[in-house]
Motif scaffolding. Sequence first.
Motif, short mmCIF file in Angstrom:
data_model
loop_
_atom_site.label_atom_id
_atom_site.label_comp_id
_atom_site.label_asym_id
_atom_site.label_seq_id
_atom_site.Cartn_x
_atom_site.Cartn_y
_atom_site.Cartn_z
N LEU A 87 0.83 -1.20 0.00
CA LEU A 87 0.00 0.00 0.00
C LEU A 87 0.87 1.26 0.00
CD1 LEU A 87 -3.00 0.38 -0.01
CD2 LEU A 87 -3.00 0.40 2.46
N TRP A 88 1.93 1.27 0.82
CA TRP A 88 2.84 2.42 0.85
C TRP A 88 3.44 2.66 -0.53
CZ3 TRP A 88 3.21 6.31 3.95
CH2 TRP A 88 2.96 6.18 5.31
N ARG A 89 3.79 1.56 -1.21
CA ARG A 89 4.45 1.72 -2.50
C ARG A 89 3.47 2.17 -3.56
NH1 ARG A 89 9.33 -1.28 -2.85
NH2 ARG A 89 9.00 -1.45 -5.06
N ALA A 90 2.18 1.92 -3.36
CA ALA A 90 1.20 2.23 -4.40
C ALA A 90 0.86 3.71 -4.44
CB ALA A 90 -0.07 1.41 -4.19
N PHE A 91 1.05 4.42 -3.33
CA PHE A 91 0.64 5.83 -3.29
C PHE A 91 1.77 6.72 -3.81
CE2 PHE A 91 -2.56 4.44 -0.23
CZ PHE A 91 -3.62 5.21 -0.63
N ASP A 92 1.39 7.77 -4.54
CA ASP A 92 2.37 8.78 -4.96
C ASP A 92 2.58 9.79 -3.84
OD1 ASP A 92 2.63 7.63 -7.43
OD2 ASP A 92 0.91 8.71 -8.22
N ASP A 93 1.45 10.28 -3.31
CA ASP A 93 1.50 11.35 -2.31
C ASP A 93 1.61 10.71 -0.92
OD1 ASP A 93 1.13 13.36 -0.57
OD2 ASP A 93 -0.73 14.13 -1.46
N GLN A 94 2.82 10.79 -0.32
CA GLN A 94 3.06 10.07 0.92
C GLN A 94 2.32 10.69 2.11
OE1 GLN A 94 5.52 7.18 1.12
NE2 GLN A 94 4.48 7.31 -0.83
N LEU A 95 2.05 11.98 2.05
CA LEU A 95 1.35 12.61 3.17
C LEU A 95 -0.08 12.13 3.24
CD1 LEU A 95 2.71 16.25 3.04
CD2 LEU A 95 3.26 14.44 4.66
N ARG A 96 -0.71 12.04 2.06
CA ARG A 96 -2.09 11.56 2.02
C ARG A 96 -2.12 10.06 2.35
NH1 ARG A 96 -5.01 11.99 -3.55
NH2 ARG A 96 -4.92 14.23 -3.21
N ALA A 97 -1.11 9.35 1.84
CA ALA A 97 -1.04 7.90 2.08
C ALA A 97 -1.02 7.61 3.57
CB ALA A 97 0.20 7.32 1.40
N ALA A 98 -0.29 8.44 4.34
CA ALA A 98 -0.10 8.14 5.75
C ALA A 98 -1.44 8.02 6.47
CB ALA A 98 0.75 9.23 6.40
N ARG A 99 -2.36 8.94 6.22
CA ARG A 99 -3.63 8.90 6.95
C ARG A 99 -4.46 7.69 6.53
NH1 ARG A 99 -5.35 12.76 9.78
NH2 ARG A 99 -7.52 12.69 9.20
N ILE A 100 -4.44 7.38 5.22
CA ILE A 100 -5.23 6.24 4.74
C ILE A 100 -4.66 4.94 5.31
CG2 ILE A 100 -5.93 5.00 2.68
CD1 ILE A 100 -5.77 7.65 1.20
N ILE A 101 -3.32 4.83 5.28
CA ILE A 101 -2.70 3.60 5.77
C ILE A 101 -2.89 3.48 7.28
CG2 ILE A 101 -0.50 2.38 5.98
CD1 ILE A 101 0.20 3.63 3.25
N ALA A 102 -2.92 4.63 7.97
CA ALA A 102 -3.17 4.59 9.41
C ALA A 102 -4.53 3.96 9.68
CB ALA A 102 -3.11 5.99 9.99
#
Lengths: 253, 217, 53
Positions: A152-167
């Motif tokens: 999932l981390w690797r799939a996102f471009d925008d890491q800031l947005r990814a953080a909340r979704i992955i959380a």
Amino acid sequence: MSIDTTPKQSWWSRIAHPGQFVAWTSPLLWPLTILTAVLFIIGLWFAFFNSPADYQMGDTVRIMYVHVPNAWLSQFVYGVMTVSALGTLVWRHPMADVSMKAAAPLGAMFTALALFTGALWGRPTWGTFWEWDGRMTSTLVLLFIYLGIVALWRAFDDQLRAARIIAVFTLVGAINIPIIKFSVDWWSTLHQPASVFRADGPTMPGSILTPLFVMFFAFTFLFLTLHLKAMHTEVKRRRVMGLQRRMAQGDAA
Amino acid sequence: MTALRAMLGRELRLALRGGGDVLTLVLFFIITGAIVAFAVGPDSVLLARIAPGMVWVAAFLAMLLGLDRLFRPDHEDGALILLRQAELPLSAAIAAKVMVHWLVSALPLILASPLLALQLAMDGETFWRMVASLLVGTPALAAFGAVGAAVTVSIRGGGLIAPILIAPLSIPVLIFGVGSITASQSSAALLFLAALSLMAVSLAPFAAALAISSAED
Amino acid sequence: MIDLGPHAVFIVWAYLGVAMTVAALVGWTLYDARSTARRLAELEARAPRRAAR
């Protein structure tokens, strides 16, 4: 009389600045590395030269000294990720994002090692590399969850947005892991009961417990050291990405 | 309440407009059963023994198929942003979506399950237990599916990663689902399955709403 | 080296596997840190005005 007008900051908000965090925690890296190395040397010495063979399992008991710490870390790292996920969602703490991302591949690795050593321990003691029993199966499921989070981390471009979704996903996983554990235990009831932490105290002799505890701390500090280093790298990577983005915008303008 | 009803109506109309989707899903479900029979061989004793597990595997896979249309079309045409601004809480809108997802992708499977039972040489008593376990367990699959779809909605080509995320979460559903058909303590398993479904359905809309509002920031 | 008994192969492989994986993990962490630091330094050298804060 001068009045101090600088705002009083707690350590909590001071480490919220990525650069400050790196500056504050960098001096910790070398002591942590040395402590880890010393613990490993002592632990390995105990494990090979200063502990007897178990009267039942023979020398294969020595595999336990690497298996149990890895199995503990597979759960501890998920705990670290869960706390970080709460930090991301509740306080939007920038370092929590970084901690979550740095911990995921480490957790996957330790879980894989727990399975690997467990298989090598199982072959001589139970006569099989793989048994679909409760603990091994739930560790395997945990590995799948870790790998899903890494993917999932690797799939996102925008890491800031990814953080909340992955959380969010990490917390859903944290709620589910006890349920998975329970269901898998229900599904298969073939296994020896947990023997280190029992209500009536440890049943293992001290000669085996000493190397176990030293190795336990050695692996825990190994994780802490690697986690801290990976967090520093992640902070720098974000700065690289920010600079690249700004340069690209500058070129476009 | 009217907003929720309108949301339910909208979702149902959208899902049923392309009526082919439901039929495809049912076909997939049935064909999976046939493939199992071809792979294992026509030994009806063996088929009957693995039938409960195979029905659940087929239902799990079939429910994954319809997952991508849960949020992606709404994400692409911007409807999700509008839903965030709406008076109806996003979690309620997602709950409506989960209900409709269950209605169009789980209920048809349960209705088609007699065909699968026939293919896999299931006896009458087992069949009714299977229907009960599917009825109780599939809401949990729909709920976990919604979480997976919400987490991956803003990833391009995220349709592939959602099943990987959902599969580990769904393991308890499969265990208790099959257990409630075959195990000696089948009534206990059915109760666990019901508890799991209730918990998943009540919590998943909030988790999915949180993921979606983070994605649309 | 002490005698590890009849199952020495399993014990040695368990420790070797863990050692190799941990070494790979440490190596990768260090490599990642170095290469990221190098790229950061390069970028800051190219855009010194913006990087200075």
